[in-house]
Structure formats: structure tokens, C-alpha cells
Design a protein around this motif. Structure first.
Motif, PDB file in Angstrom:
ATOM      1  N   ALA A  91      -1.815 -49.793 -56.826  1.00 23.22           N
ATOM      2  CA  ALA A  91      -1.061 -51.282 -58.203  1.00 23.22           C
ATOM      3  C   ALA A  91      -0.172 -50.534 -58.373  1.00 23.22           C
ATOM      4  O   ALA A  91      -0.408 -49.842 -59.385  1.00 23.22           O
ATOM      5  N   GLY A  92       1.195 -51.316 -58.498  1.00 24.67           N
ATOM      6  CA  GLY A  92       2.054 -51.330 -59.469  1.00 24.67           C
ATOM      7  C   GLY A  92       3.025 -50.735 -58.725  1.00 24.67           C
ATOM      8  O   GLY A  92       4.342 -50.968 -58.889  1.00 24.67           O
ATOM      9  N   GLN A  93       2.554 -50.002 -57.747  1.00 24.36           N
ATOM     10  CA  GLN A  93       3.518 -49.521 -56.540  1.00 24.36           C
ATOM     11  C   GLN A  93       4.294 -50.644 -55.553  1.00 24.36           C
ATOM     12  O   GLN A  93       3.778 -51.131 -55.952  1.00 24.36           O
ATOM     13  N   ARG A  94       4.805 -50.378 -54.598  1.00 21.98           N
ATOM     14  CA  ARG A  94       6.180 -50.465 -53.990  1.00 21.98           C
ATOM     15  C   ARG A  94       6.151 -49.943 -52.440  1.00 21.98           C
ATOM     16  O   ARG A  94       5.912 -48.812 -52.728  1.00 21.98           O
ATOM     17  N   LEU A  95       5.955 -50.900 -51.919  1.00 23.32           N
ATOM     18  CA  LEU A  95       6.413 -49.842 -50.463  1.00 23.32           C
ATOM     19  C   LEU A  95       8.043 -49.441 -49.975  1.00 23.32           C
ATOM     20  O   LEU A  95       8.384 -49.979 -51.037  1.00 23.32           O
ATOM     21  N   THR A  96       8.814 -48.019 -49.707  1.00 20.33           N
ATOM     22  CA  THR A  96       9.624 -48.365 -49.437  1.00 20.33           C
ATOM     23  C   THR A  96      10.420 -49.359 -48.735  1.00 20.33           C
ATOM     24  O   THR A  96       9.679 -48.982 -47.114  1.00 20.33           O
ATOM     25  N   SER A  97      11.875 -49.641 -49.430  1.00 20.63           N
ATOM     26  CA  SER A  97      12.573 -50.791 -47.776  1.00 20.63           C
ATOM     27  C   SER A  97      12.764 -50.074 -46.683  1.00 20.63           C
ATOM     28  O   SER A  97      13.683 -48.809 -47.418  1.00 20.63           O
ATOM     29  N   TRP A  98      13.286 -50.641 -45.456  1.00 21.21           N
ATOM     30  CA  TRP A  98      13.926 -50.131 -45.231  1.00 21.21           C
ATOM     31  C   TRP A  98      15.339 -51.500 -44.861  1.00 21.21           C
ATOM     32  O   TRP A  98      14.683 -52.134 -44.007  1.00 21.21           O
ATOM     33  N   PRO A  99      16.257 -51.529 -44.812  1.00 24.34           N
ATOM     34  CA  PRO A  99      17.223 -52.370 -44.826  1.00 24.34           C
ATOM     35  C   PRO A  99      17.395 -52.816 -43.509  1.00 24.34           C
ATOM     36  O   PRO A  99      17.718 -51.407 -42.493  1.00 24.34           O
ATOM     37  N   VAL A 100      17.339 -54.261 -43.205  1.00 24.07           N
ATOM     38  CA  VAL A 100      17.500 -54.421 -41.950  1.00 24.07           C
ATOM     39  C   VAL A 100      17.840 -56.357 -42.277  1.00 24.07           C
ATOM     40  O   VAL A 100      17.664 -56.143 -43.023  1.00 24.07           O
ATOM     41  N   ALA A 101      18.403 -56.588 -40.901  1.00 24.58           N
ATOM     42  CA  ALA A 101      18.840 -57.877 -40.958  1.00 24.58           C
ATOM     43  C   ALA A 101      19.622 -58.858 -39.655  1.00 24.58           C
ATOM     44  O   ALA A 101      19.020 -57.746 -39.253  1.00 24.58           O
ATOM     45  N   VAL A 102      19.090 -59.450 -39.278  1.00 28.68           N
ATOM     46  CA  VAL A 102      19.360 -60.842 -38.416  1.00 28.68           C
ATOM     47  C   VAL A 102      20.787 -61.143 -38.161  1.00 28.68           C
ATOM     48  O   VAL A 102      21.245 -61.613 -38.998  1.00 28.68           O
ATOM     49  N   ARG A 103      20.842 -59.980 -36.695  1.00 29.46           N
ATOM     50  CA  ARG A 103      22.201 -60.785 -36.788  1.00 29.46           C
ATOM     51  C   ARG A 103      22.259 -61.427 -35.005  1.00 29.46           C
ATOM     52  O   ARG A 103      22.232 -60.404 -34.497  1.00 29.46           O
ATOM     53  N   ASP A 104      23.310 -62.375 -34.662  1.00 29.02           N
ATOM     54  CA  ASP A 104      23.346 -62.607 -33.581  1.00 29.02           C
ATOM     55  C   ASP A 104      22.361 -62.248 -32.976  1.00 29.02           C
ATOM     56  O   ASP A 104      21.722 -62.082 -31.466  1.00 29.02           O
ATOM     57  N   GLY A 105      20.886 -63.310 -33.580  1.00 29.55           N
ATOM     58  CA  GLY A 105      19.201 -62.904 -32.820  1.00 29.55           C
ATOM     59  C   GLY A 105      18.862 -62.008 -32.712  1.00 29.55           C
ATOM     60  O   GLY A 105      17.452 -61.676 -31.841  1.00 29.55           O
ATOM     61  N   ARG A 106      19.420 -60.738 -33.106  1.00 30.67           N
ATOM     62  CA  ARG A 106      18.929 -59.377 -32.942  1.00 30.67           C
ATOM     63  C   ARG A 106      18.175 -58.908 -34.144  1.00 30.67           C
ATOM     64  O   ARG A 106      19.606 -59.563 -35.137  1.00 30.67           O
ATOM     65  N   ILE A 107      17.684 -57.685 -34.782  1.00 34.09           N
ATOM     66  CA  ILE A 107      17.147 -57.196 -35.970  1.00 34.09           C
ATOM     67  C   ILE A 107      18.112 -55.896 -35.833  1.00 34.09           C
ATOM     68  O   ILE A 107      17.702 -55.249 -34.781  1.00 34.09           O
ATOM     69  N   VAL A 108      18.634 -55.940 -36.976  1.00 32.90           N
ATOM     70  CA  VAL A 108      19.450 -54.320 -36.575  1.00 32.90           C
ATOM     71  C   VAL A 108      18.751 -53.741 -38.018  1.00 32.90           C
ATOM     72  O   VAL A 108      18.689 -54.143 -39.087  1.00 32.90           O
ATOM     73  N   THR A 109      19.138 -52.526 -38.434  1.00 30.72           N
ATOM     74  CA  THR A 109      19.229 -51.422 -39.069  1.00 30.72           C
ATOM     75  C   THR A 109      20.780 -51.757 -39.813  1.00 30.72           C
ATOM     76  O   THR A 109      22.127 -51.488 -39.873  1.00 30.72           O
ATOM     77  N   CYS A 110      20.488 -51.781 -41.857  1.00 30.32           N
ATOM     78  CA  CYS A 110      21.945 -52.342 -42.502  1.00 30.32           C
ATOM     79  C   CYS A 110      22.242 -50.319 -42.748  1.00 30.32           C
ATOM     80  O   CYS A 110      21.372 -49.836 -43.222  1.00 30.32           O
TER      81      CYS A 110
END
Length: 120
Positions: free
Chosen positions: A101-120
């Protein structure tokens, strides 16, 4: 068994999957192997948004799901660590219950582009 290092980030621009393959309120395991190592992450779809996280609990450093793609609680409200029961908000990765509690998961930058999920 591979001698590849376990990576905590990925290069930008990797196409992961079509957005249609990740239904609302579900999660999906992603493994990316590069020349330098292997990355383990997962995606969570919340409405029109997709969030990415490194597949590692901040409490014990273990992958969250013991069963492939089983990252969410049965009602889909939280990401759950299947080892020790920690609960995380899908939108932010913040731990709201359990041993970290109080910590967080490490974010992994992703985005949706042209209907596909891609890494940022």
C-alpha cells in the motif's frame, strides 16, 4: 533457459496488438524479446484508454499473474497480485490495498495509434 536480462523498458514504436484484441475491462500479457534482454509487461484497457505496466509487483518483485492474462480482480475493478493479494488501480497503478500500500506499479508507456497499441 535463456541468459537474457530482464528488461524494465522497451524501445518506442513497437506495435503490440490491435486495439480490438484488448476488450474493455480486460488485461493482456506482453513479452518482448530483444538482443539485450526480455521485457515482461501487461496492458489494461479502461474505456478508450490503454495503460501499460511492467509485470513486477513492487512488494516482492514477482510477476503479478500466476495464470496468463489473469491480472484483474473478478469484477475488473482492480489489478491484483495473485501472490500476496495487493490491489492496484488500473488507471494509475497505485496500490490501494495489500502489502505494498502506498507504492505503485511501474508504468510502461503505450499509446493507441491507427487502431494499434504501440510502445512510446
Amino acid at each position: 533457459m535463456s541468459d537474457l536480462a530482464r528488461l524494465s523498458a522497451t524501445p518506442a514504436g513497437i506495435a503490440l496488438c490491435a486495439l480490438d484484441l484488448l476488450a474493455e475491462g480486460t488485461a493482456r500479457n506482453i513479452v518482448i524479446e530483444t538482443r539485450t534482454g526480455r521485457f515482461h509487461g501487461f496492458l489494461v484497457r479502461v474505456g478508450d484508454q490503454v495503460r501499460g505496466y511492467v509485470d513486477r509487483c513492487p512488494h516482492a518483485g514477482l510477476p503479478l499473474a500466476q495464470t496468463l492474462d489473469a491480472y484483474l480482480t473478478p469484477d475488473g475493478r482492480f489489478i491484483s497480485c495473485s501472490w500476496h493479494g495487493a490491489l492496484f488501480e488500473p488507471e494509475t497503478g497505485a496500490c490501494v490495498g495489500g502489502p505494498c500500500a502506498g507504492q505503485r506499479l511501474t508504468s510502461w508507456p503505450v499509446a493507441v495509434r491507427d487502431g494499434r497499441i504501440v510502445t512510446c
